[in-house]
Design an enzyme around this catalytic site. Structure first.
Site, short mmCIF file in Angstrom:
data_model
loop_
_atom_site.label_atom_id
_atom_site.label_comp_id
_atom_site.label_asym_id
_atom_site.label_seq_id
_atom_site.Cartn_x
_atom_site.Cartn_y
_atom_site.Cartn_z
N MET A 35 -29.24 15.52 58.05
CA MET A 35 -28.30 16.62 57.83
C MET A 35 -29.08 17.93 57.68
O MET A 35 -30.13 17.94 57.05
CB MET A 35 -27.53 16.34 56.54
CG MET A 35 -26.42 17.30 56.23
SD MET A 35 -25.80 16.97 54.53
CE MET A 35 -24.23 17.81 54.61
N HIS A 103 -29.33 11.34 57.34
CA HIS A 103 -28.21 11.06 58.24
C HIS A 103 -28.70 10.57 59.61
O HIS A 103 -27.93 9.99 60.38
CB HIS A 103 -27.32 12.31 58.39
CG HIS A 103 -25.92 12.01 58.82
ND1 HIS A 103 -25.01 12.98 59.11
CD2 HIS A 103 -25.27 10.83 59.02
CE1 HIS A 103 -23.86 12.41 59.49
NE2 HIS A 103 -24.00 11.11 59.43
N ASP A 229 -43.48 23.20 44.67
CA ASP A 229 -42.43 23.12 45.69
C ASP A 229 -41.08 23.56 45.12
O ASP A 229 -40.49 22.86 44.30
CB ASP A 229 -42.34 21.67 46.21
CG ASP A 229 -41.49 21.57 47.45
OD1 ASP A 229 -40.66 22.48 47.69
OD2 ASP A 229 -41.65 20.58 48.20
N ASP A 272 -39.68 15.17 50.40
CA ASP A 272 -41.03 14.57 50.52
C ASP A 272 -41.05 13.53 51.64
O ASP A 272 -42.07 13.32 52.30
CB ASP A 272 -41.43 13.87 49.22
CG ASP A 272 -41.63 14.81 48.05
OD1 ASP A 272 -41.92 16.00 48.29
OD2 ASP A 272 -41.48 14.36 46.90
N GLN A 276 -41.96 17.52 53.36
CA GLN A 276 -41.57 18.91 53.06
C GLN A 276 -41.59 19.15 51.56
O GLN A 276 -41.50 18.20 50.79
CB GLN A 276 -40.16 19.18 53.62
CG GLN A 276 -40.06 19.12 55.12
CD GLN A 276 -40.69 20.29 55.84
OE1 GLN A 276 -41.25 21.19 55.21
NE2 GLN A 276 -40.64 20.27 57.16
N LEU A 280 -45.93 19.66 50.62
CA LEU A 280 -46.00 19.59 49.15
C LEU A 280 -45.27 18.33 48.67
O LEU A 280 -44.06 18.20 48.83
CB LEU A 280 -45.37 20.84 48.53
CG LEU A 280 -46.10 22.16 48.79
CD1 LEU A 280 -45.27 23.34 48.28
CD2 LEU A 280 -47.48 22.15 48.13
N ASP A 286 -48.85 9.66 50.11
CA ASP A 286 -48.91 10.55 51.26
C ASP A 286 -47.82 10.15 52.25
O ASP A 286 -47.91 9.09 52.88
CB ASP A 286 -50.30 10.45 51.92
CG ASP A 286 -50.40 11.31 53.18
OD1 ASP A 286 -49.45 12.07 53.47
OD2 ASP A 286 -51.43 11.20 53.88
CA CA Z 1 -41.72 18.22 48.35
#
Ligand code: CA
Length: 303
Positions: A35, A103, A229, A272, A276, A280, A286
């Site tokens: 989304m 989504h 973040d 994450d 993103q 961060l 990871d």
């Molecule tokens: Ca993040």
């Protein structure tokens, strides 16, 4: 001596072109966003931040698709289907490995149901298979104030429009259809038609293979993961809709289950999961490595 030097020169020249093979799957890997998603914004900001590059550096053939940022599960599934058919034609590959976030999970499940013979695997990441209480909550504003609901949906549609414009899309965002599909009732309706891979017991695992398509999932249950973040604060707000139940800010722990549940409680929030914002995330996991490992898992399984 001269021939040895020539050989050394050839070896050195070939170095930059040498990629790893850890993620070298038999079939191309195709990413499907969630989304408010996109392939890249203004040609610069990637949705799957740094992930395709990493997989390519490790030998994978990767395609990043784009569908409407806001529409129903079936409409977005049809859009992804058209993209996948293009990719099959362009690459000449017999099958694809689909990976969907949020989504995008419903999109890859839809494509797997329609053309199972051309899908080797689907992997869903932080995908609300059983819907999200955040969608329920936003739709419920209508019962409190239809005016407020109209303003909220208008603002979200406008955001969808901006994303579609900046990413060079061609779609008219439909927030009402998007939220309805992501609500608990909307997800149940989609699941009735596309049940493959769903857990048969509460919060359990799903079938590993349906109609020849291998299915996997993973998800997170953290919200605040990186103090640098700013998106963590937004997810902190939306996570209130879960009333303390484990979630990644937008999707509950059990709602993310599909097929083989690789893990459902990573120290990651919803953003994450696609690395993103701008890489961060929590220090102890990871997100890029999870995709690299999944590509290797598919490779080892002959996909
Ligand atoms: Ca993040």
């Amino acid at each position: 001596m001269k021939s040895m030097l020539a050989l050394a020169a050839v070896w050195l020249l070939s170095l930059p072109a040498m990629a790893g093979t850890y993620a070298q799957t038999r079939y191309p890997i195709v990413f499907a966003h969630g989304m408010f998603g996109f392939n890249n914004l203004a040609g610069v900001i990637e949705y799957w931040y740094g992930i395709p590059e990493d997989l390519r550096a490790n030998g994978a053939q990767v395609y990043v698709t784009q569908v409407s940022p806001l529409d129903s599960s079936v409409a977005r599934g049809e859009q992804l289907l058209a993209e996948v058919q293009n990719i099959l034609a362009i690459s000449g590959a017999a099958k694809v490995n689909l990976i969907g976030h949020s989504h995008g999970g419903q999109s890859v499940r839809y494509v797997a149901a329609v053309i199972p013979g051309q899908v080797a695997s689907i992997t869903t990441v932080g995908s609300p298979g059983f819907g999200s209480p955040v969608a329920d909550l936003v739709l419920n504003i209508n019962n409190i104030s239809p005016t407020l609901e109209s303003i909220a949906l208008g603002a979200l549609n406008a955001l969808g429009d901006i994303i579609d414009l900046l990413s060079g899309g061609q779609y008219t965002p439909n927030i009402q259809a998007s939220l309805t599909s992501l609500s608990t009732a909307g997800a149940a309706a989609f699941n009735a038609s596309y049940p493959a891979g769903l857990p048969t017991s509460s919060c359990g695992q799903g079938a590993a293979v349906t109609h020849g398509v291998h299915m996997y999932s993973w998800g997170g249950t953290s919200v605040f993961t990186n103090f640098l973040d700013p998106t963590d604060a937004l997810l902190g707000l939306s996570s209130l809709a879960f009333f303390g139940q484990p979630n990644d800010g937008l999707v509950g722990q059990c709602s993310s289950h599909l097929g083989v549940v690789l893990r459902d409680n990573y120290d990651m929030n919803h953003l994450d999961e696609v690395n993103q914002a701008f890489g961060l995330h929590a220090w102890d996991v990871d997100p890029v490595a999870l995709y690299r490992n999944q590509a290797n898992r598919l490779k080892m399984a002959g996909m």
